[in-house]
Design a protein around this motif. Structure first.
Motif, mmCIF file in Angstrom:
data_model
loop_
_atom_site.group_PDB
_atom_site.id
_atom_site.type_symbol
_atom_site.label_atom_id
_atom_site.label_comp_id
_atom_site.label_asym_id
_atom_site.label_seq_id
_atom_site.Cartn_x
_atom_site.Cartn_y
_atom_site.Cartn_z
ATOM 1 N N LEU A 108 0.843 -1.189 0.000
ATOM 2 C CA LEU A 108 0.000 0.000 0.000
ATOM 3 C C LEU A 108 0.877 1.237 0.000
ATOM 4 C CD1 LEU A 108 -2.588 -1.041 2.759
ATOM 5 C CD2 LEU A 108 -2.890 -1.233 0.277
ATOM 6 N N ASP A 109 0.311 2.372 -0.471
ATOM 7 C CA ASP A 109 1.104 3.597 -0.392
ATOM 8 C C ASP A 109 1.095 4.132 1.034
ATOM 9 O OD1 ASP A 109 -1.247 5.038 0.067
ATOM 10 O OD2 ASP A 109 -1.295 5.967 -1.911
ATOM 11 N N SER A 110 1.759 5.245 1.275
ATOM 12 C CA SER A 110 1.916 5.771 2.635
ATOM 13 C C SER A 110 0.601 6.245 3.240
ATOM 14 C CB SER A 110 2.930 6.922 2.636
ATOM 15 O OG SER A 110 2.543 7.948 1.740
ATOM 16 N N ASP A 111 -0.439 6.380 2.406
ATOM 17 C CA ASP A 111 -1.760 6.746 2.909
ATOM 18 C C ASP A 111 -2.660 5.534 3.077
ATOM 19 O OD1 ASP A 111 -1.398 9.622 3.008
ATOM 20 O OD2 ASP A 111 -1.454 9.583 0.815
ATOM 21 N N GLY A 112 -2.105 4.346 2.848
ATOM 22 C CA GLY A 112 -2.890 3.130 2.988
ATOM 23 C C GLY A 112 -3.776 2.820 1.793
ATOM 24 N N VAL A 113 -3.492 3.447 0.645
ATOM 25 C CA VAL A 113 -4.292 3.236 -0.564
ATOM 26 C C VAL A 113 -3.572 2.250 -1.488
ATOM 27 C CG1 VAL A 113 -5.361 4.346 -2.567
ATOM 28 C CG2 VAL A 113 -5.210 5.575 -0.386
ATOM 29 N N PRO A 114 -4.286 1.277 -2.047
ATOM 30 C CA PRO A 114 -3.653 0.340 -2.980
ATOM 31 C C PRO A 114 -3.150 1.061 -4.228
ATOM 32 C CG PRO A 114 -5.802 -0.461 -2.265
ATOM 33 C CD PRO A 114 -5.706 0.963 -1.833
ATOM 34 N N LYS A 131 -7.907 15.838 -1.251
ATOM 35 C CA LYS A 131 -7.200 16.293 -0.054
ATOM 36 C C LYS A 131 -5.805 15.664 0.035
ATOM 37 C CE LYS A 131 -11.410 17.138 2.634
ATOM 38 N NZ LYS A 131 -12.165 16.855 3.889
ATOM 39 N N GLY A 132 -5.162 15.601 -1.132
ATOM 40 C CA GLY A 132 -3.790 15.117 -1.173
ATOM 41 C C GLY A 132 -3.646 13.610 -1.127
ATOM 42 N N VAL A 133 -4.769 12.889 -1.222
ATOM 43 C CA VAL A 133 -4.725 11.421 -1.161
ATOM 44 C C VAL A 133 -5.241 10.860 -2.495
ATOM 45 C CG1 VAL A 133 -5.593 9.372 0.014
ATOM 46 C CG2 VAL A 133 -5.091 11.449 1.328
ATOM 47 N N ARG A 134 -4.534 9.871 -3.010
ATOM 48 C CA ARG A 134 -4.955 9.226 -4.250
ATOM 49 C C ARG A 134 -6.267 8.473 -4.054
ATOM 50 N NH1 ARG A 134 -2.827 5.278 -6.297
ATOM 51 N NH2 ARG A 134 -1.969 4.399 -4.370
ATOM 52 N N THR A 135 -7.028 8.365 -5.126
ATOM 53 C CA THR A 135 -8.258 7.589 -5.060
ATOM 54 C C THR A 135 -7.940 6.100 -5.203
ATOM 55 O OG1 THR A 135 -8.598 7.753 -7.450
ATOM 56 C CG2 THR A 135 -9.591 9.465 -6.075
ATOM 57 N N ASN A 136 -8.796 5.277 -4.675
ATOM 58 C CA ASN A 136 -8.654 3.826 -4.830
ATOM 59 C C ASN A 136 -9.300 3.435 -6.155
ATOM 60 O OD1 ASN A 136 -8.679 1.038 -4.732
ATOM 61 N ND2 ASN A 136 -9.329 0.924 -2.596
ATOM 62 N N VAL A 137 -8.478 3.166 -7.154
ATOM 63 C CA VAL A 137 -8.990 2.925 -8.501
ATOM 64 C C VAL A 137 -9.825 1.644 -8.578
ATOM 65 C CG1 VAL A 137 -7.156 4.225 -9.635
ATOM 66 C CG2 VAL A 137 -6.832 1.778 -9.174
#
Length: 212
Positions: A108-114, A131-137
């Motif tokens: 996972l990335d540093s924000d816990g997103v795959p 808010k600076g966090v990637r979406t979970n595609v």
């Protein structure tokens, strides 16, 4: 032509079938021939960030090369396989051995997103962050479809080419010439030398062949 995975198999030949037809036709020339086969839809798919289609088109190219080698006499046919440029697709870690190359990484990335095992540095697959966090595609409705765009970083209408060196593979007469690192403009000269074209018609190996 349509992408291989989207083609009507009853009306559209595969690249391997087209290659076979070309070789059988050109082989009637007793003086030999030069055949150029391109899998141009690999490029098209990458520009759209269609990673699944890009990989499948690469397999179709591999099938065409394999069919060519089956049809051509190995002792008298030089086969060269390369690319004119790279693309900005990246392999990301850390996916387990045997994992789905088209799926998400086991990390996972540093924000816990795959994140995807395969992604692009740029292209139309870029998503706006929240808010600076990637979406979970994986939550997208068309996730996993053939024309689902893998994640890209920089938003562009079309993904760009890359700048890496590309590999050159060769088999057959004088294949040993295709070794090391060289400018792409050297390739046609090497092929001309092996095939006794143009300025190379008087090379010793060419004279031996003409006297055989």
């Amino acid at each position: 032509m349509q992408y291989h995975l989207q083609a009507d198999k009853t009306t559209e030949p595969t690249l391997a079938e087209l290659t076979e037809a070309a070789i059988k036709s050109l082989s009637r020339n007793e003086k030999g021939f030069f055949l150029f086969v391109e899998s141009g839809r690999i490029d098209h798919a990458h520009h759209d960030n269609f990673v699944h289609l890009a990989l499948d088109e690469t397999i179709a190219m591999s099938d065409a090369v394999a069919r060519a080698r089956e049809l051509l006499p190995g002792d008298d046919s030089l086969v060269v396989v390369t690319a004119d440029h790279s693309h900005v697709m990246a392999f990301n870690g850390f996916t387990r051995r045997g994992g789905d190359i088209l799926g998400v990484s086991d990390d996972l990335d540093s924000d816990g997103v795959p994140y995807m095992t395969l992604s692009y540095a740029n292209g139309p697959g870029a998503r706006a962050q929240v808010k600076g966090v990637r979406t979970n595609v994986q939550n997208e409705k068309n996730y996993g479809d053939l024309e689902w765009r893998s994640h890209a970083d920089v938003p562009l209408d079309s993904e760009t080419h890359g700048g890496e060196d590309v590999a050159v593979f060769a088999t057959g007469p004088h294949h040993q010439l295709f070794n090391g690192v060289f400018e792409q403009s050297q390739l046609p000269h090497l092929m001309a030398y092996a095939g006794c074209f143009g300025e190379f018609t008087n090379e010793p190996h060419c004279r031996e062949k003409s006297n055989a």
